[in-house]
Design a protein around this motif. Structure first.
Motif, PDB file in Angstrom:
ATOM      1  N   VAL A   1       0.851  -1.187   0.000  1.00  0.00           N
ATOM      2  CA  VAL A   1       0.000   0.000   0.000  1.00  0.00           C
ATOM      3  C   VAL A   1       0.886   1.236   0.000  1.00  0.00           C
ATOM      4  O   VAL A   1       2.063   1.186   0.367  1.00  0.00           O
ATOM      5  CB  VAL A   1      -0.957   0.022   1.212  1.00  0.00           C
ATOM      6  N   ALA A   2       0.317   2.337  -0.433  1.00  0.00           N
ATOM      7  CA  ALA A   2       1.056   3.592  -0.512  1.00  0.00           C
ATOM      8  C   ALA A   2       0.263   4.692   0.173  1.00  0.00           C
ATOM      9  O   ALA A   2      -0.975   4.701   0.147  1.00  0.00           O
ATOM     10  CB  ALA A   2       1.318   3.974  -1.976  1.00  0.00           C
ATOM     11  N   GLU A   3       1.003   5.615   0.804  1.00  0.00           N
ATOM     12  CA  GLU A   3       0.367   6.812   1.345  1.00  0.00           C
ATOM     13  C   GLU A   3       0.304   7.842   0.219  1.00  0.00           C
ATOM     14  O   GLU A   3       1.329   8.222  -0.347  1.00  0.00           O
ATOM     15  CB  GLU A   3       1.171   7.370   2.515  1.00  0.00           C
TER      16      GLU A   3
ATOM     17  N   GLY B   1      -5.436  27.795  -0.583  1.00  0.00           N
ATOM     18  CA  GLY B   1      -6.570  27.825  -1.489  1.00  0.00           C
ATOM     19  C   GLY B   1      -6.880  26.503  -2.155  1.00  0.00           C
ATOM     20  O   GLY B   1      -7.811  26.419  -2.956  1.00  0.00           O
ATOM     21  N   ALA B   2      -6.117  25.465  -1.852  1.00  0.00           N
ATOM     22  CA  ALA B   2      -6.360  24.133  -2.420  1.00  0.00           C
ATOM     23  C   ALA B   2      -6.633  23.149  -1.292  1.00  0.00           C
ATOM     24  O   ALA B   2      -6.282  23.380  -0.129  1.00  0.00           O
ATOM     25  CB  ALA B   2      -5.166  23.677  -3.248  1.00  0.00           C
ATOM     26  N   ALA B   3      -7.272  22.047  -1.633  1.00  0.00           N
ATOM     27  CA  ALA B   3      -7.545  20.992  -0.662  1.00  0.00           C
ATOM     28  C   ALA B   3      -6.477  19.913  -0.782  1.00  0.00           C
ATOM     29  O   ALA B   3      -6.102  19.530  -1.898  1.00  0.00           O
ATOM     30  CB  ALA B   3      -8.927  20.398  -0.894  1.00  0.00           C
ATOM     31  N   VAL B   4      -6.008  19.438   0.351  1.00  0.00           N
ATOM     32  CA  VAL B   4      -4.995  18.383   0.392  1.00  0.00           C
ATOM     33  C   VAL B   4      -5.615  17.169   1.067  1.00  0.00           C
ATOM     34  O   VAL B   4      -5.993  17.231   2.243  1.00  0.00           O
ATOM     35  CB  VAL B   4      -3.738  18.836   1.150  1.00  0.00           C
ATOM     36  N   VAL B   5      -5.728  16.086   0.323  1.00  0.00           N
ATOM     37  CA  VAL B   5      -6.333  14.852   0.829  1.00  0.00           C
ATOM     38  C   VAL B   5      -5.230  13.813   1.009  1.00  0.00           C
ATOM     39  O   VAL B   5      -4.427  13.590   0.098  1.00  0.00           O
ATOM     40  CB  VAL B   5      -7.397  14.312  -0.155  1.00  0.00           C
ATOM     41  N   THR B   6      -5.181  13.191   2.177  1.00  0.00           N
ATOM     42  CA  THR B   6      -4.234  12.103   2.412  1.00  0.00           C
ATOM     43  C   THR B   6      -5.015  10.802   2.562  1.00  0.00           C
ATOM     44  O   THR B   6      -6.077  10.773   3.194  1.00  0.00           O
ATOM     45  CB  THR B   6      -3.391  12.346   3.675  1.00  0.00           C
ATOM     46  N   ALA B   7      -4.494   9.753   1.975  1.00  0.00           N
ATOM     47  CA  ALA B   7      -5.176   8.462   2.014  1.00  0.00           C
ATOM     48  C   ALA B   7      -4.149   7.351   1.864  1.00  0.00           C
ATOM     49  O   ALA B   7      -3.037   7.572   1.375  1.00  0.00           O
ATOM     50  CB  ALA B   7      -6.215   8.367   0.898  1.00  0.00           C
ATOM     51  N   THR B   8      -4.540   6.167   2.289  1.00  0.00           N
ATOM     52  CA  THR B   8      -3.736   4.964   2.096  1.00  0.00           C
ATOM     53  C   THR B   8      -4.441   4.098   1.059  1.00  0.00           C
ATOM     54  O   THR B   8      -5.601   3.722   1.253  1.00  0.00           O
ATOM     55  CB  THR B   8      -3.563   4.186   3.411  1.00  0.00           C
ATOM     56  N   VAL B   9      -3.751   3.815  -0.033  1.00  0.00           N
ATOM     57  CA  VAL B   9      -4.376   3.147  -1.182  1.00  0.00           C
ATOM     58  C   VAL B   9      -3.513   1.956  -1.595  1.00  0.00           C
ATOM     59  O   VAL B   9      -2.278   2.071  -1.631  1.00  0.00           O
ATOM     60  CB  VAL B   9      -4.513   4.125  -2.379  1.00  0.00           C
ATOM     61  N   PRO B  10      -4.128   0.812  -1.914  1.00  0.00           N
ATOM     62  CA  PRO B  10      -3.338  -0.305  -2.441  1.00  0.00           C
ATOM     63  C   PRO B  10      -2.585   0.107  -3.699  1.00  0.00           C
ATOM     64  O   PRO B  10      -3.134   0.770  -4.583  1.00  0.00           O
ATOM     65  CB  PRO B  10      -4.392  -1.373  -2.751  1.00  0.00           C
ATOM     66  N   LEU B  11      -1.326  -0.297  -3.788  1.00  0.00           N
ATOM     67  CA  LEU B  11      -0.494   0.101  -4.917  1.00  0.00           C
ATOM     68  C   LEU B  11      -1.085  -0.371  -6.246  1.00  0.00           C
ATOM     69  O   LEU B  11      -1.006   0.327  -7.262  1.00  0.00           O
ATOM     70  CB  LEU B  11       0.923  -0.458  -4.731  1.00  0.00           C
ATOM     71  N   ALA B  12      -1.703  -1.542  -6.249  1.00  0.00           N
ATOM     72  CA  ALA B  12      -2.275  -2.080  -7.487  1.00  0.00           C
ATOM     73  C   ALA B  12      -3.389  -1.194  -8.028  1.00  0.00           C
ATOM     74  O   ALA B  12      -3.662  -1.194  -9.230  1.00  0.00           O
ATOM     75  CB  ALA B  12      -2.808  -3.489  -7.245  1.00  0.00           C
ATOM     76  N   GLU B  13      -4.044  -0.416  -7.144  1.00  0.00           N
ATOM     77  CA  GLU B  13      -5.151   0.438  -7.572  1.00  0.00           C
ATOM     78  C   GLU B  13      -4.679   1.795  -8.070  1.00  0.00           C
ATOM     79  O   GLU B  13      -5.493   2.607  -8.517  1.00  0.00           O
ATOM     80  CB  GLU B  13      -6.133   0.633  -6.402  1.00  0.00           C
ATOM     81  N   LEU B  14      -3.378   2.079  -7.975  1.00  0.00           N
ATOM     82  CA  LEU B  14      -2.872   3.384  -8.378  1.00  0.00           C
ATOM     83  C   LEU B  14      -2.394   3.424  -9.822  1.00  0.00           C
ATOM     84  O   LEU B  14      -2.030   4.494 -10.315  1.00  0.00           O
ATOM     85  CB  LEU B  14      -1.727   3.817  -7.457  1.00  0.00           C
ATOM     86  N   PHE B  15      -2.367   2.279 -10.492  1.00  0.00           N
ATOM     87  CA  PHE B  15      -1.948   2.280 -11.886  1.00  0.00           C
ATOM     88  C   PHE B  15      -2.942   3.101 -12.717  1.00  0.00           C
ATOM     89  O   PHE B  15      -4.146   2.883 -12.669  1.00  0.00           O
ATOM     90  CB  PHE B  15      -1.846   0.860 -12.429  1.00  0.00           C
TER      91      PHE B  15
END
Length: 691
Positions: free
Chosen positions: A604-606, A638-652
């Motif tokens: 997983v990746a942050e 002025g921008a939104a910053v979202v942090t999440a943990t996502v499986p690496l396979a789903e980031l392709f």
């Protein structure tokens, strides 16, 4: 000898570290311009920078390969390595930090500490590299030095020692107040040097207050400074500078400067700080040997036996260059060196001072130098080169384990040999790229640190005149782990086929390594009493268990996150041996794992996504569809910053999707965040048909 010491004291070997787009390459360009090394300021957006010379770097606008340059400032020779900021190229940073004496960490004055800033900071911590910080882009809207320093303190946990006060803010940023010497430095709109003057009256009270805060912070951490502070109630400029130098080199404090590299403001004070605070080769501990040479030390002495570490290799059809850091001794053109790891000896044909993609020939290299060697044909990144009569093996940089794989094949069958040669050259230059043949499918598999890493590698094959390549969908490196163990698992290995037989009896307990699913590693211990299994056989059982970790019961993936305890066993007076107990450990743990409750893990990746506020809803929905767990949302500039943990396979392919959802206004960064349970076991790789 005095000349050698004076020369080495005037050497600085440092890296420029930062998150992608924080301005590392621009800082490097302005340093080259300020020192007179270049006569025109290169720009990243124009593709005219010295260090980003590779066509892919210029096309993508990011640093991909660590590049070294040399310059001179105030009688000192400075060797800079501009390192990549993207997480996929963290191994380039790792190998560079292994050979550097100091570093400049660059931070965005608006964003502060970003994910990869934190990663490279931790890498520097592991190597014990002293750092100073440069808060860049103070001319941007929303820039705030104090907020950036607060993020450094909160996220990186050093003691930031701010030695400058900005003059003006955002578009009105024109200079700084030097709190050590209590003077102002103001830059005009042209390209001239800073104009030195008195502290502006409007800032005098604030400058005095900040100088006092700086003195108190330094006195709190430096005994000699504390003594003077108590005696005089203040610190003199020389005493403050000496204390800052000591705190930087011990890592007890981090000097913080500020400026705008793009506008050429703040570069000269940064160079002065590099010379004043960062260590020379004489100030760092003597390099130590590894393995059997662990007791040996080599100081930075040109008269000592030669020892150097290869940290980078450039292999091309026209030649091969080994980039080395010389730790001790002197190397002359034509000398013979030895690689104690392989036992080979080689002759150095040329010694080159590196200026990115250009080189200057040298007659010799001495301790403290970072140079490139031509003629060294076999040494790989991480190899030691030393005097054949005084061998010394140095600890190599540790290459990270790849997390993403693609299948590659030549589009035309006649190009298979050319593809193999091109892949071998890539793996030689970049140890974090791994090429292997899948035993089940017969495919050639290229593994790396991320999707972009593999894209760049495949593109290099094409640009370097290699064959046309077909690339399969990326695959991630799954792992298996134990979530429910077994106790008292009995396994007997008995084999008798004439002559000496094999006998080994082991009893194993298998359990998860830690309380959290996804804990990685392997632990082995023996609880056998009464000598029922001799110690030499215990070691064999452990070796066999490690062999069994290569393939798990779910999908044939490596197994991690478990503890194995040898609780009992027995031997045979004639048929027991190391080999028998190693086999029992391997086969016994395999059988025990089938009896355990196991789970599949995926990398997983942050992910940190920066988008316009009106696009947050769509981004959150997309992350949820990718099985992402959102950690928080905040507003910045002025921008939104979202942090999440996502499986690496789903980031392709996520970059393309994010651009389409935000009309090209969104950006994201990732960094590895370990492993987490996968939702369902992935199917085992298909077996090739038996012919």
């Amino acid at each position: 000898m005095r000349t050698h010491i004076d020369t080495l004291a005037a050497v600085r070997n440092l890296g420029i570290l930062a998150h992608v787009d924080a301005g590392k390459t621009t800082v490097t360009e302005r340093i080259l311009y300020a020192t007179g090394t270049t006569h025109k300021r290169g720009e990243v957006h124009d593709g005219t920078t010295v260090t980003d010379f590779d066509p892919q770097e210029r096309d993508r606008g990011i640093t991909i390969f660590a590049a070294a340059v040399s310059c001179a400032w105030a009688g000192h020779r400075i060797t800079l390595i501009d390192t990549p900021g993207h997480v996929d190229f963290a191994d380039e940073v790792e190998r560079s930090l292994r050979v550097l004496d100091g570093a400049v960490a660059v931070f965005d004055a608006v964003a502060g500490v970003e994910p990869q800033s934190e990663s490279v900071w931790r890498q520097a911590d592991r190597h014990g590299v002293p750092r100073i910080a440069f808060v860049n882009k103070l001319d941007r809207a929303g820039a705030d030095l104090d907020r950036a320093v607060a993020s450094i303190r909160e996220r990186l946990h050093p003691a930031p020692l701010v030695v400058q006060l900005p003059i003006g803010a955002e578009d009105g940023f024109t200079g700084v107040v030097d709190l050590v010497r209590m003077r102002s430095l103001v830059w005009g709109d042209g390209e001239g040097p800073a104009v030195e003057g008195a502290v502006p009256e409007a800032l005098r009270e604030e400058a005095v207050r900040r100088r006092r805060v700086l003195e108190e912070a330094v006195a709190e951490r430096h005994p000699a400074a504390l003594e003077e502070f108590c005696d005089r109630g203040a610190l003199s400029a020389p005493a403050l500078a000496a204390a800052l130098r000591d705190l930087t080199r011990t890592g007890d404090g981090v000097v913080v400067l500020c400026g705008s590299a793009y506008r050429n403001r703040g570069i000269e004070p940064l160079l002065d700080a590099v010379v004043a605070y960062l260590p020379s080769p004489l100030d760092v501990p003597a390099v130590r040997g590894a393995g059997d040479d662990a007791g040996q030390r080599r100081a930075a002495d040109p008269d000592a036996p030669f020892a150097a570490l290869v940290f980078k290799v450039n292999a091309s059809a026209t030649g091969r260059l080994a980039h080395v850091r010389v730790y001790s001794g002197t190397l002359a053109k034509g000398d013979t060196v030895r690689d104690p790891g392989s036992g080979r000896t080689e002759r150095v044909a040329r010694i080159l001072r590196v200026m990115a993609d250009r080189h200057v020939q040298l007659d010799r290299a001495v301790a403290g130098d970072i140079v490139a060697l031509a003629g060294v044909k076999a040494a790989r990144a991480g190899a030691t080169l030393c005097d054949p009569d005084a061998p010394l093996l140095l600890e190599p940089p540790v290459a990270a384990d790849p997390v993403v794989s693609v299948a590659v094949e030549a589009r035309h069958g006649t190009d298979t040999g050319r593809l193999a040669a091109a892949l071998a050259r890539l793996a030689e230059e970049d140890p974090s790229l791994v090429v292997r043949t899948d035993a089940e499918t017969g495919q050639t598999v290229l593994s790396g640190m991320g999707e972009l890493h593999l894209e760049v590698a495949v593109e290099r094959i094409r640009r370097d005149g290699g064959p046309e390549v077909t690339v399969g969908r990326p695959r991630v490196a799954f792992r298996e782990t134990v979530v429910g163990g077994v106790g008292g698992f009995v396994f007997r290995h008995v084999k008798q086929d004439g002559g000496a037989g094999q006998f080994a009896h082991v009893v194993l307990d298998v359990e998860p390594l830690g309380p959290e699913v996804g804990d990685t590693g392997f632990a082995f211990r023996s609880a056998v009493v009464g000598g029922r299994v001799p110690q030499e056989y215990v070691r064999a059982v452990e070796a066999g268990c490690r062999d069994a970790l290569a393939e798990g019961p779910l999908g044939g993936y490596p197994v991690t996150g478990l503890r194995v305890t040898l609780t009992d066993g027995s031997t045979h007076v004639r048929d027991s041996s190391d080999a028998a107990f190693r086999t029992a450990g391997r086969l016994g743990l395999r059988e025990a794992l089938r009896a355990c409750t196991t789970a599949l893990l995926e990398p997983v990746a942050e992910v940190t996504v920066t988008v316009p506020e009106d696009a947050v809803g769509g981004v959150l929905g997309d992350l949820a569809a990718r099985r992402g767990r959102v950690g928080g949302t905040r507003t910045r500039g002025g921008a939104a910053v979202v942090t999440a943990t996502v499986p690496l396979a789903e980031l392709f392919g996520y970059a393309t999707r994010l651009r389409s959802r935000t009309q090209g206004r969104g950006a994201f960064t990732t960094r590895p965040a370990g492993y987490a349970p996968a939702p369902a076991p992935a199917p085992a790789p298909a077996r090739a048909p038996v012919r």
